[in-house]
Design a protein around this motif. Structure first.
Motif, PDB file in Angstrom:
ATOM      1  N   TYR A 173       0.811  -1.212   0.000  1.00  0.00           N
ATOM      2  CA  TYR A 173       0.000   0.000   0.000  1.00  0.00           C
ATOM      3  C   TYR A 173       0.850   1.272   0.000  1.00  0.00           C
ATOM      4  N   LEU A 174       2.158   1.112  -0.080  1.00  0.00           N
ATOM      5  CA  LEU A 174       3.054   2.260  -0.027  1.00  0.00           C
ATOM      6  C   LEU A 174       2.946   3.089  -1.310  1.00  0.00           C
ATOM      7  N   PRO A 175       3.286   4.372  -1.241  1.00  0.00           N
ATOM      8  CA  PRO A 175       3.119   5.249  -2.407  1.00  0.00           C
ATOM      9  C   PRO A 175       3.775   4.733  -3.682  1.00  0.00           C
ATOM     10  N   ASN A 176       4.974   4.166  -3.567  1.00  0.00           N
ATOM     11  CA  ASN A 176       5.664   3.679  -4.769  1.00  0.00           C
ATOM     12  C   ASN A 176       4.982   2.469  -5.392  1.00  0.00           C
ATOM     13  N   LYS A 177       4.085   1.814  -4.639  1.00  0.00           N
ATOM     14  CA  LYS A 177       3.302   0.712  -5.190  1.00  0.00           C
ATOM     15  C   LYS A 177       1.951   1.191  -5.725  1.00  0.00           C
ATOM     16  N   ARG A 178       1.643   2.478  -5.498  1.00  0.00           N
ATOM     17  CA  ARG A 178       0.333   3.004  -5.889  1.00  0.00           C
ATOM     18  C   ARG A 178       0.447   4.083  -6.964  1.00  0.00           C
ATOM     19  N   GLY A 179       1.482   3.955  -7.803  1.00  0.00           N
ATOM     20  CA  GLY A 179       1.585   4.821  -8.980  1.00  0.00           C
ATOM     21  C   GLY A 179       2.561   5.972  -8.881  1.00  0.00           C
ATOM     22  N   PHE A 180       3.181   6.178  -7.720  1.00  0.00           N
ATOM     23  CA  PHE A 180       4.075   7.321  -7.567  1.00  0.00           C
ATOM     24  C   PHE A 180       5.523   6.926  -7.823  1.00  0.00           C
ATOM     25  N   ASP A 181       6.172   7.665  -8.727  1.00  0.00           N
ATOM     26  CA  ASP A 181       7.598   7.438  -8.999  1.00  0.00           C
ATOM     27  C   ASP A 181       8.453   7.859  -7.813  1.00  0.00           C
ATOM     28  N   GLU A 182       8.061   8.935  -7.155  1.00  0.00           N
ATOM     29  CA  GLU A 182       8.851   9.460  -6.043  1.00  0.00           C
ATOM     30  C   GLU A 182       7.966   9.729  -4.838  1.00  0.00           C
ATOM     31  N   PHE A 183       8.499   9.449  -3.672  1.00  0.00           N
ATOM     32  CA  PHE A 183       7.818   9.733  -2.409  1.00  0.00           C
ATOM     33  C   PHE A 183       8.840  10.232  -1.404  1.00  0.00           C
ATOM     34  N   PHE A 184       8.498  11.322  -0.743  1.00  0.00           N
ATOM     35  CA  PHE A 184       9.242  11.788   0.426  1.00  0.00           C
ATOM     36  C   PHE A 184       8.217  12.282   1.428  1.00  0.00           C
ATOM     37  N   GLY A 185       8.200  11.681   2.603  1.00  0.00           N
ATOM     38  CA  GLY A 185       7.226  12.118   3.596  1.00  0.00           C
ATOM     39  C   GLY A 185       6.994  11.076   4.653  1.00  0.00           C
ATOM     40  N   HIS A 186       5.805  11.135   5.262  1.00  0.00           N
ATOM     41  CA  HIS A 186       5.476  10.207   6.347  1.00  0.00           C
ATOM     42  C   HIS A 186       4.254   9.391   5.973  1.00  0.00           C
ATOM     43  N   LEU A 187       4.242   8.149   6.441  1.00  0.00           N
ATOM     44  CA  LEU A 187       3.200   7.204   6.063  1.00  0.00           C
ATOM     45  C   LEU A 187       1.963   7.313   6.933  1.00  0.00           C
ATOM     46  N   GLU A 188       2.137   7.700   8.187  1.00  0.00           N
ATOM     47  CA  GLU A 188       1.019   7.745   9.128  1.00  0.00           C
ATOM     48  C   GLU A 188       0.366   9.122   9.146  1.00  0.00           C
ATOM     49  N   GLY A 189      -0.603   9.283  10.050  1.00  0.00           N
ATOM     50  CA  GLY A 189      -1.421  10.483  10.037  1.00  0.00           C
ATOM     51  C   GLY A 189      -0.813  11.716  10.649  1.00  0.00           C
ATOM     52  N   THR A 190       0.234  11.555  11.461  1.00  0.00           N
ATOM     53  CA  THR A 190       0.847  12.705  12.107  1.00  0.00           C
ATOM     54  C   THR A 190       2.266  12.343  12.497  1.00  0.00           C
ATOM     55  N   LEU A 191       3.056  13.352  12.842  1.00  0.00           N
ATOM     56  CA  LEU A 191       4.410  13.107  13.337  1.00  0.00           C
ATOM     57  C   LEU A 191       4.940  14.373  13.988  1.00  0.00           C
ATOM     58  N   ASP A 192       5.987  14.227  14.770  1.00  0.00           N
ATOM     59  CA  ASP A 192       6.693  15.370  15.327  1.00  0.00           C
ATOM     60  C   ASP A 192       7.354  16.121  14.168  1.00  0.00           C
ATOM     61  N   TYR A 193       7.175  17.437  14.111  1.00  0.00           N
ATOM     62  CA  TYR A 193       7.634  18.209  12.962  1.00  0.00           C
ATOM     63  C   TYR A 193       9.148  18.331  12.882  1.00  0.00           C
ATOM     64  N   PHE A 194       9.855  18.089  13.992  1.00  0.00           N
ATOM     65  CA  PHE A 194      11.307  18.250  13.995  1.00  0.00           C
ATOM     66  C   PHE A 194      12.060  16.928  14.125  1.00  0.00           C
ATOM     67  N   SER A 195      11.563  16.008  14.940  1.00  0.00           N
ATOM     68  CA  SER A 195      12.237  14.708  15.071  1.00  0.00           C
ATOM     69  C   SER A 195      11.692  13.680  14.080  1.00  0.00           C
ATOM     70  N   HIS A 196      10.478  13.927  13.576  1.00  0.00           N
ATOM     71  CA  HIS A 196       9.804  13.055  12.614  1.00  0.00           C
ATOM     72  C   HIS A 196       9.487  11.686  13.209  1.00  0.00           C
ATOM     73  N   MET A 197       9.190  11.711  14.512  1.00  0.00           N
ATOM     74  CA  MET A 197       8.756  10.520  15.231  1.00  0.00           C
ATOM     75  C   MET A 197       7.238  10.510  15.341  1.00  0.00           C
ATOM     76  N   TYR A 198       6.675   9.312  15.335  1.00  0.00           N
ATOM     77  CA  TYR A 198       5.237   9.118  15.534  1.00  0.00           C
ATOM     78  C   TYR A 198       5.022   8.703  16.981  1.00  0.00           C
ATOM     79  N   TYR A 199       4.186   9.466  17.702  1.00  0.00           N
ATOM     80  CA  TYR A 199       4.035   9.259  19.138  1.00  0.00           C
ATOM     81  C   TYR A 199       2.628   8.869  19.586  1.00  0.00           C
ATOM     82  N   LEU A 200       1.639   8.834  18.697  1.00  0.00           N
ATOM     83  CA  LEU A 200       0.254   8.674  19.134  1.00  0.00           C
ATOM     84  C   LEU A 200       0.041   7.362  19.890  1.00  0.00           C
ATOM     85  N   ILE A 201      -0.919   7.392  20.812  1.00  0.00           N
ATOM     86  CA  ILE A 201      -1.157   6.215  21.646  1.00  0.00           C
ATOM     87  C   ILE A 201      -1.734   5.044  20.860  1.00  0.00           C
ATOM     88  N   ARG A 202      -2.187   5.278  19.601  1.00  0.00           N
ATOM     89  CA  ARG A 202      -2.667   4.164  18.797  1.00  0.00           C
ATOM     90  C   ARG A 202      -1.546   3.178  18.474  1.00  0.00           C
TER      91      ARG A 202
END
Length: 451
Positions: A134-163
């Motif tokens: 289900y990753l972007p490169n498998k769904r038609g995108f030649d290039e992807f840069f970003g985050h896979l989940e719904g949110t992240l820390d804007y500076f460390s780029h860590m995902y912290y949600l309790i889910r």
């Protein structure tokens, strides 16, 4: 016209047409996260600075009745990428971390445009599936840069949600982790978008720029916060985050102009749902029970609600030489309409199943009425249907915590803020809309993901 003879072959060169003018239009979709209906100057704000996004509206069309397909992120984005209601795309709700997402039997916008020769890139928030297939490169995108989940820390780029059972790093370049600790996420998205333009200026491209701002956590560089020190602290944070986004949009447009591409590029901008008021937006132990920094323009409800405040969002589109500057469309439109619009512009073939969205250009340049007989929503047991001026909402929530009326009928032409419940006065309208809503939901149920 110049004729050149070279080794017996006549080469016909035109001084009037560049390669950029001859190629198919470039297509850019810019989406923000949790931006309220009035969180733009062109949509009523008097305390923000958004000249570049407003410039898209001024150069083209502003949609005053534009809807997200859902009051939350993932389903709304699923509709953008498929031209379908979220349920028909397989993403009716938020996604758990590292889970599947967008149905594999659906053709994404990137898939369809790639077949037509477009280079494709997505930069920012994906949130449409983080399992391998289900990753972007498998769904038609030649290039992807970003985050896979719904949110992240804007500076460390860590995902912290309790889910998630534990925090994890969530910044990627294609399928490899990217380490940019300390660099602000909005700046990174803009940087990558500009580079994609530079790298693909000779070929038509589709670029999906998915800013995660102003979604929580409300992080921003201090210099932007200081710019809005005159505002109340909650509003100050939203203003600062959107100022960085707007600056990025300006840089993207400037890159297009620098490379001679602006006149052959379609740009569409929208928010993925209404502004949020939940306490996750707080950065400290504040006494307020709700966050008041977003501006939904007086509309009832917030993110998570099928009232207008959760689903009516700012939207605008530019296409130099095709859409007259200063155009305003007051007909309803919705996120899933972007897919067929971009396909039509590119001359790309639609998939072999019926789309739920409709081409926007007749509404823009021919002043046609909306082709949607009804628009429908379902999220977390809430339902809504709009037909003409009428909107019926059932089992409502005002946000993620507060319940609203079980049945609410509004005349949006007279009362877009949904302040007056007319269900008792027009029972026949309630009955008709409820029947149509039931019919719609039964039609999408077969495509819901299995539990």
């Amino acid at each position: 016209m110049i004729l050149l003879k070279s080794t017996g072959v006549l080469l016909l060169l035109s001084t009037n047409f560049s390669c950029a003018q001859q190629k198919k239009p470039n297509l850019i979709l810019i989406v923000t996260d949790d931006q309220g209906y009035a969180d733009l100057e062109s949509f009523g704000s008097n305390d923000l600075e958004t000249p570049n996004i407003d410039g898209i509206a001024a150069a083209g069309v502003r949609f005053t009745q534009w809807y997200a397909n859902s009051p939350v992120c993932a389903p709304s984005r699923a509709a953008l990428m498929t031209g379908l209601y979220p349920h028909n795309a397989g993403v009716p709700d938020l996604l758990a971390p590292r889970s599947p997402g967008l149905s594999l039997n659906r053709v994404t916008l990137a898939d369809a445009l790639k077949k037509k020769g477009y280079q494709t890139g997505v930069f920012g928030k994906w949130h449409l599936g983080a399992a391998a297939d289900y990753l972007p490169n498998k769904r038609g995108f030649d290039e992807f840069f970003g985050h896979l989940e719904g949110t992240l820390d804007y500076f460390s780029h860590m995902y912290y949600l309790i889910r998630a059972p534990r925090p994890f790093h969530d910044l990627w370049r294609n399928t490899e982790e990217a380490w940019e600790e300390g660099n602000y996420m909005t700046h990174l998205i803009t940087r990558e978008a500009k580079q994609f333009i530079r790298n693909n200026k000779e070929e038509p491209f589709f670029m999906y720029v998915a800013y995660n701002a102003p979604h929580q956590p409300l992080h921003m560089p201090k210099k932007y916060l200081d710019r809005f020190s005159h505002l109340e602290p909650q509003r100050q944070r939203i203003a600062a985050m959107l100022a960085v986004v707007d600056e990025g949009v300006g840089e993207i447009i400037a890159q297009l102009k620098k490379d001679g591409l602006n006149d052959n590029t379609v740009v569409f901008f929208m928010s993925d749902n209404g502004g949020a008021n939940n306490t996750k937006n707080f950065l400290s132990n504040e006494p307020d029970q709700f966050f008041y920094g977003a501006n939904n323009g007086g509309l009832r409800g917030h993110k998570g609600s099928v009232f207008e405040g959760g689903i009516r969002v700012p939207a605008c589109m530019s296409w130099p030489g095709v859409i007259p500057p200063g155009t305003v469309v007051d007909e309803p439109g919705i996120g899933m309409d972007i897919y067929p619009t971009f396909l039509k512009i590119a001359g790309a073939e639609p998939p072999d199943y019926m789309l739920d969205g409709h081409d926007l250009m007749p509404r823009i340049n021919e002043r046609k009425k909306t082709p949607h007989d009804v628009l429908c929503w379902e999220y977390a047991g809430q339902y809504a249907i709009r037909k003409g001026k009428w909107k019926l909402s059932l089992n409502t929530m005002l946000d993620f915590r507060r319940e609203g009326p079980e049945v609410f009928l509004a005349d949006l032409k007279a009362d877009r803020e949904e302040t007056h419940n007319l269900a008792g006065e027009y029972p026949e309208v309630v009955k008709e809309l409820r029947t149509q809503l039931d019919t719609w939901y039964e039609s999408v149920k077969p495509n819901l993901p299995s539990e």
